[in-house]
Design an enzyme around this catalytic site. Sequence first.
Site, PDB file in Angstrom:
ATOM      1  N   VAL A  81     -11.758  -6.912   8.559  1.00 32.13           N
ATOM      2  CA  VAL A  81     -11.542  -6.150   7.325  1.00 32.13           C
ATOM      3  C   VAL A  81     -10.131  -5.552   7.315  1.00 32.13           C
ATOM      4  CG1 VAL A  81     -13.966  -5.667   6.856  1.00 32.13           C
ATOM      5  CG2 VAL A  81     -12.671  -4.116   8.331  1.00 32.13           C
ATOM      6  N   CYS A 140      -6.092   2.337  12.821  1.00 29.56           N
ATOM      7  CA  CYS A 140      -6.895   2.658  11.626  1.00 29.56           C
ATOM      8  C   CYS A 140      -8.099   3.524  11.988  1.00 29.56           C
ATOM      9  CB  CYS A 140      -7.412   1.387  10.962  1.00 29.56           C
ATOM     10  SG  CYS A 140      -6.129   0.291  10.358  1.00 29.56           S
ATOM     11  N   HIS A 151       0.723  -3.832   6.619  1.00 33.45           N
ATOM     12  CA  HIS A 151       1.562  -2.641   6.639  1.00 33.45           C
ATOM     13  C   HIS A 151       2.389  -2.603   7.914  1.00 33.45           C
ATOM     14  CE1 HIS A 151      -1.842  -1.163   8.975  1.00 33.45           C
ATOM     15  NE2 HIS A 151      -2.607  -1.180   7.920  1.00 33.45           N
ATOM     16  N   ARG A 198       0.795  -1.231   0.000  1.00 33.52           N
ATOM     17  CA  ARG A 198       0.000   0.000   0.000  1.00 33.52           C
ATOM     18  C   ARG A 198       0.829   1.283   0.000  1.00 33.52           C
ATOM     19  NH1 ARG A 198      -5.312  -1.014   3.713  1.00 33.52           N
ATOM     20  NH2 ARG A 198      -6.025  -2.865   2.637  1.00 33.52           N
TER      21      ARG A 198
END
Length: 181
Positions: free
Chosen positions: A164, A170, A69, A41
Site C-alpha cells: 500500500v 510511515c 515521496h 503529495r
Amino acid sequence: MKGALKDLNLNIVEMTDENATLDGGDVLFTGREFFVGLSKRTNQRGAEILADAFKDYAVSTVPVLEGLHLKSFCSMGGPGLIVIGSSEPAQKALKIMQQMSDHRYDKLTVPDDLAANCVYMNLPNKGHVLLHCTADEFPESAKVFEKLKDHMLIPVSNMEKVKVDGALTCCSVLINKKANI
C-alpha cells in the site's frame, strides 16, 4: 494523535491553507535542517508553512521526480548520515541536497531505493539503533547496513506495508522527549 501530542505539551501547528499539501514522507529532518520533497503529495506552499513553523531551521526543497515521496529513496541513518538509494533520481536528489546545505553529510548508499527508508533512534542505554529492511527483502542492501558497526541493527520486514505504498518511516512518529515515569 493530536490529543497524544497535546498530552506531551508539544506545540501543534495546523495547516489551514487549503492549497497547501505536506506529506510526512516528503519531510526529512537531519537534526540541523529540513529537506522537503516536492512530489505528488507535497507542494511549495506546504514547504513554506513548514518553514514558517520551524524558523530556527533552514528548509530546502528537493524535486521528487520518481517515486512516491522523498523518503521513498532516502532517510537519516544517524547523526549526519543520510541513507540513500542508488538510482539516478535518488542520486540527483542527494546532489541537490548537498548543494543546498552548508553541512557536509556522510552518506550510506544502498542498492535498492526502498531499502534506504529506515528509522534511526538514539536510545538511552542502547545508543544508535537503526530499524532497516530485512535480508529477505533486499539482500544486497541489508549487507550494506552491516557496515554500521556502531549501530544496533534491527531488521524489520516491510513486505506488507509496501503493498500500500508504505514504508518503515510511515509507521513511526519519533518524539524527542524524556518520559515522565
